[in-house]
Write an enzyme that holds these catalytic residues in place. Structure first.
Site, PDB file in Angstrom:
ATOM      1  N   ASP A   4      48.453  58.763  12.244  1.00 21.30           N
ATOM      2  CA  ASP A   4      49.038  59.840  11.495  1.00 21.30           C
ATOM      3  C   ASP A   4      50.388  59.621  11.350  1.00 21.30           C
ATOM      4  O   ASP A   4      51.156  60.079  12.287  1.00 21.30           O
ATOM      5  CB  ASP A   4      48.811  61.375  11.805  1.00 21.30           C
ATOM      6  CG  ASP A   4      48.889  62.547  10.940  1.00 21.30           C
ATOM      7  OD1 ASP A   4      49.172  61.963   9.683  1.00 21.30           O
ATOM      8  OD2 ASP A   4      48.578  63.619  11.195  1.00 21.30           O
ATOM      9  N   ASP A  98      48.427  58.742   4.331  1.00 23.01           N
ATOM     10  CA  ASP A  98      49.131  58.892   5.575  1.00 23.01           C
ATOM     11  C   ASP A  98      48.413  58.679   6.659  1.00 23.01           C
ATOM     12  O   ASP A  98      48.916  58.885   7.889  1.00 23.01           O
ATOM     13  CB  ASP A  98      50.040  59.923   5.511  1.00 23.01           C
ATOM     14  CG  ASP A  98      49.506  61.244   5.556  1.00 23.01           C
ATOM     15  OD1 ASP A  98      48.212  61.261   5.216  1.00 23.01           O
ATOM     16  OD2 ASP A  98      50.249  62.333   5.734  1.00 23.01           O
ATOM     17  N   GLU A  99      46.992  58.509   6.666  1.00 26.18           N
ATOM     18  CA  GLU A  99      46.316  58.500   7.959  1.00 26.18           C
ATOM     19  C   GLU A  99      45.263  57.220   7.819  1.00 26.18           C
ATOM     20  O   GLU A  99      44.779  56.950   6.823  1.00 26.18           O
ATOM     21  CB  GLU A  99      45.500  59.866   8.009  1.00 26.18           C
ATOM     22  CG  GLU A  99      46.239  60.991   8.118  1.00 26.18           C
ATOM     23  CD  GLU A  99      45.425  62.282   8.379  1.00 26.18           C
ATOM     24  OE1 GLU A  99      44.585  62.559   9.319  1.00 26.18           O
ATOM     25  OE2 GLU A  99      45.442  63.263   7.443  1.00 26.18           O
TER      26      GLU A  99
END
Length: 208
Positions: A4, A98-99
């Site tokens: 993350d 973003d993960e």
């Protein structure tokens, strides 16, 4: 493994524009009725959160700098991050911009340990992106890996071993699990379920 990126949009903006580094910023949309998509950790210290209007953010943090988001920049950064992950495993699931989840079952023996892979990925991100950091969770499954990455931010690393799962989850609020939002939290509370331990002991029939 769940990776993350920390304050992703804001961190990317601070990376490309040195004048924004160390300052409270919020990434927003281009229209008038926009909201904060990500706030830097400097802005979060004032209480600025994702989903606030820009006016709420300015009221909480008068020195905040509002930056219009650049989707193409974030997408390109995500693509380059995935390239780093794929150096350690071909099995990468992009969960959001973003993960990502990485199945490192087969590749762990090649790199000594899962923790070694996590540290190497963190180092690669630092070498390629400077100020960008990530939090990493390592666990036997995706749900727990994501829980682990949320437990220590920013720039954290948490490993959840099989033998530690029961003790970790027994008193953990059920809302901490990915997929249990505010509405589901209320439904569960109405059933007398507030912790993961209570959720474990609930009957499948009742939950259905």
């Amino acid at each position: 493994m769940h990776i993350d990126m920390n304050a992703f949009f804001a961190s990317v903006e601070q990376q490309v524009n040195p004048a924004l580094r160390g300052k409270p910023i919020a990434v927003i949309g281009s229209n008038e009725r926009t909201v904060v998509t990500t706030a830097s950790y400097e802005a979060r210290a004032y209480g600025v959160k994702t989903g606030m209007t820009k006016y709420e953010a300015q009221r909480l943090c008068p020195p905040i700098i509002l930056v219009a988001g650049d989707t193409s920049r974030y997408t390109d950064t995500c693509r380059r991050l995935v390239g780093i992950y794929q150096q350690y495993t071909p099995i990468v699931e992009v969960y959001s911009i973003d993960e990502a989840f990485l199945d490192i079952t087969g590749s762990t023996p090649l790199f000594e340990s899962a923790v070694t892979i996590a540290h190497r990925i963190k180092e690669d991100i630092h070498k390629n992106f400077g100020r960008l950091t990530c939090s990493v969770g390592i666990a036997p499954n995706k749900l727990l890996a994501k829980l682990g990455s949320d437990m220590k931010k920013p720039d954290g690393l948490v490993i959840i071993h099989q033998e530690d799962i029961e003790g970790l989850l027994e008193h953990l609020p059920a809302k901490e699990l990915c997929g249990i939002g505010s509405r589901m939290e209320k439904y569960l509370a109405d059933m007398g379920i507030t912790t993961c331990g209570e959720l474990k002991r609930a009957s499948i029939h009742a939950l259905r």
